[in-house]
Structure formats: C-alpha cells, structure tokens
Design an enzyme around this catalytic site. Structure first.
Site, PDB file in Angstrom:
ATOM      1  N   HIS A  64      10.663   3.777   3.064  1.00  0.00           N
ATOM      2  CA  HIS A  64       9.920   3.336   1.733  1.00  0.00           C
ATOM      3  C   HIS A  64      11.104   2.506   0.764  1.00  0.00           C
ATOM      4  O   HIS A  64      10.917   2.576  -0.345  1.00  0.00           O
ATOM      5  CB  HIS A  64       9.741   4.771   1.126  1.00  0.00           C
ATOM      6  CG  HIS A  64       8.526   5.685   1.612  1.00  0.00           C
ATOM      7  ND1 HIS A  64       8.908   6.341   2.750  1.00  0.00           N
ATOM      8  CD2 HIS A  64       7.365   5.567   1.418  1.00  0.00           C
ATOM      9  CE1 HIS A  64       7.917   6.849   3.300  1.00  0.00           C
ATOM     10  NE2 HIS A  64       6.699   6.553   2.394  1.00  0.00           N
TER      11      HIS A  64
ATOM     12  N   GLU B 202      -4.716   0.555   4.048  1.00  0.00           N
ATOM     13  CA  GLU B 202      -4.509  -0.880   3.549  1.00  0.00           C
ATOM     14  C   GLU B 202      -5.067  -1.804   4.352  1.00  0.00           C
ATOM     15  O   GLU B 202      -5.299  -2.632   3.584  1.00  0.00           O
ATOM     16  CB  GLU B 202      -2.751  -0.688   3.487  1.00  0.00           C
ATOM     17  CG  GLU B 202      -1.951   0.016   2.384  1.00  0.00           C
ATOM     18  CD  GLU B 202      -2.047   1.477   2.627  1.00  0.00           C
ATOM     19  OE1 GLU B 202      -1.364   2.021   1.774  1.00  0.00           O
ATOM     20  OE2 GLU B 202      -2.267   1.877   3.810  1.00  0.00           O
TER      21      GLU B 202
END
Length: 345
Positions: free
Chosen positions: A144, A75
């Site tokens: 998450h 990322e």
C-alpha cells in the site's frame, strides 16, 4: 500520524485563508458537480460514508445517488463502467481508495482509457479523472506504499498530475475534470489534513491550475531542487536550513508529471548550474531519472557545473516498521546531503 509542516508566512495577507488539502479537493468536486451535470463521482465509500478520507463529504446528500455513486469492491468493474460512461459523453471522476488498488484496473486505465482517442483517430474522447491517494502513507507496508507517478507517466494518452498544496489540489482537480483526456491525479494521504494558504482568487469557482505547468515555490541561485507531491515540502524545509548556511535553493513544484514542464526546469538550471531531483518513488526509471535525461539531452546540460543528483525512495518494497519506513523515504537531511554533494561543499 506523521504530518508535513506547511511553510506559510505567520500572518495571512488580506483575502488569504488557511484551507486543508482535503477541503480544497472537496470544494473542487462540489463546484464541478454543480457546474456540469455530466460530472459524477464513483468509487468505494464515496457516497453514504462521505469518502474513506472524507474528500467527498456532503456531496451525496447534496447531489444524490445518480451523481455520487458507491461501488462494490471491484476496481476492474467500476473503472470499466466509468471509462464506458466517459466514452458515451459523461465526465466521471473515478476514485481509487489508494492507487495501489488501481493495479486491479490498470487494463481499463491504459488499454481502454489512454489509447481510445488515438485508436479512434480522435473521434472518441475519454474525459475521465482517476484520483486518490498515491505513494507512502504511514505504517501500511509494501502493498500500500508505492508511488505510481513513473508508472502512469510512462504511458502516452494519459495526463498525470501530482499536487502538493491546497491550491494545487483544487486547481488541478478542476482542470482535470474539464480536460477531454483521461487524467490520473495522484494525491497524498498524509497531505489531506495539512492546511495551506489559499488566496481569494484560488478559492473562486473560476480558478484552475493549468495542466503541464510547474510552479517555482522558492527562488534561488545556487541549486535547483525539483520535486512533486509531499517531498516539495521537504525541499522547502531543506532550503530554509541551507539558506542559513548561505546556500540559496530554487524549489520547483512540478505539479504535472505528464506532460512535464521541462522548460521551467531548464531555465532554472541555466541560472543555478546545479540540479537535484527529489521523489518518494523508487529510483530505477523514476521521475527524477526522466528529468535528468531530459536535461542531459537539451541545451541546459551545457550549463551544469556538476552531475545531477537524485534523491529517491529506497529500492526495496516498503517495510512496515516505522524506523525502517523513515529510512526508505527521502528526509530533509537526505536533501541537504544531496545539495552539498552537488555543490561539492
């Protein structure tokens, strides 16, 4: 998987179609890639795999390797590439497989994208969209499951949008891609497969939802419910239940977290004299906390007949077990309880 029930009328009006949030996002990306050759999409599995959630289905085959780009699982790297491309005049759409993974790239999002226009005295624009699923999904546990609306809404230099319906999703994504500022678009995975009614106008290539403008999803007179993303549906369900008891809720879909349309909330509070905020994120320093503070600091405070009430996620890391997860997220019954508390009934 648990799915949110949309609240459409039983028979669509002429020119109205049922469109899932997934398909609405796909339409928006397709139309903007076609409209402006500077737009491109990058992220993990967005190209040959058609997207982890099939949002980018068919786009790689249509536009090719230069416009729809699969990236490594890095990322920080691909977000930095996207920010640099935006500074150089392109208009990237940078997908995070979930916004939890944007933590790997938060330096690029905040220190590079959000601050460059200000630090360059306006000479360098960064027209980039960071998008992907945000908040709790189902059974994916603590790492998450958090909502980043308050995190990114805290930062000057960013615009932050949070769609609920298919109309929101399409209109806000198109507006975000066309905006010259960095925009964080917080979607919800559990909404991707949910169908909503979309008018013929909303399905046109010219349709956009203005950033910074909330929408009143249901008119009411007794209490104002303010929410964003998936909990908007819970608010509408709660309002339908309360209506049978004679309580009329006005439901406001924020749609944009930053800049926040506090004027619409204030006007509603002036009418209803009561306020309940609903969000999936944690309570401390949350979106609801900001709304309550803004109402307290403004003229609408004088119209409140009772303290504002916040409905939020529980102040704990998200448990994995389903029964615990359900108890950590706002449910319809929690909203009904909060409304009755605010109205003292």
């Amino acid at each position: 998987a648990r799915r949110l029930r949309a609240v459409p009328p039983p028979c669509p009006a002429a020119g109205v179609s049922q469109v899932t949030v997934r398909d609405a996002l796909n339409q928006a990306l397709d139309e903007e890639l076609e409209r402006d050759e500077r737009v491109f999409l990058l992220g993990e599995e967005v190209a040959q795999y058609d997207g982890a959630y099939k949002i980018s289905r068919g786009l790689w085959k249509k536009y090719g390797d230069k416009r729809v780009i699969d990236t490594p699982i890095s990322e920080m790297g691909f977000t930095g590439i996207a920010v640099g491309a935006a500074m150089a005049g392109l208009r990237p759409v940078c997908e995070f497989m979930t916004f939890n993974f944007s933590m790997q790239a938060i330096d690029q999002v905040i220190n590079s994208a959000a601050k460059t226009c200000y630090m360059s005295a306006g000479s360098i624009a960064v027209p980039i969209v960071f998008r992907g699923p945000n908040g709790a999904s189902a059974g994916v546990a603590a790492q998450h499951s958090q909502c980043f609306a308050a995190w990114y809404g805290h930062c000057p230099g960013l615009k932050v949008v949070s769609p609920w319906s298919s109309e929101d999703a399409k209109g806000l994504l198109k507006a975000s891609i066309r905006d010259d500022n960095p925009v964080v678009m917080l979607e919800n995975e559990l909404l991707y497969g949910v169908p909503f009614e979309m008018s013929e106008q909303a399905q046109s290539k010219d349709f956009v939802v203005p950033i910074g403008k909330a929408k009143i999803e249901r008119q009411g007179t007794h209490v104002t419910l303010v929410s964003h993303s998936r909990p908007v549906g819970h608010c509408l369900e709660a309002a339908a239940v309360l209506a049978k008891e004679g309580v009329e809720c006005e439901v406001i879909n924020l749609r944009t977290i930053r800049p926040m349309d506090i004027e619409t909330v204030e006007a509603s509070v002036v009418k209803t004299n009561h306020l309940v905020t609903v969000e999936g994120g944690w309570p401390q320093f949350g979106v609801g906390a900001e709304i309550c503070a803004r109402i307290m600091e403004g003229s609408a405070f004088n119209y409140l007949d009772a303290p504002a009430v916040r409905v939020t996620g529980a102040d704990v890391p998200m448990p994995y077990a389903k029964i615990l997860e359900d108890n950590c997220l706002p449910q319809v019954k929690d909203i009904i309880f909060a409304v009755k508390k605010a109205l003292n009934i």
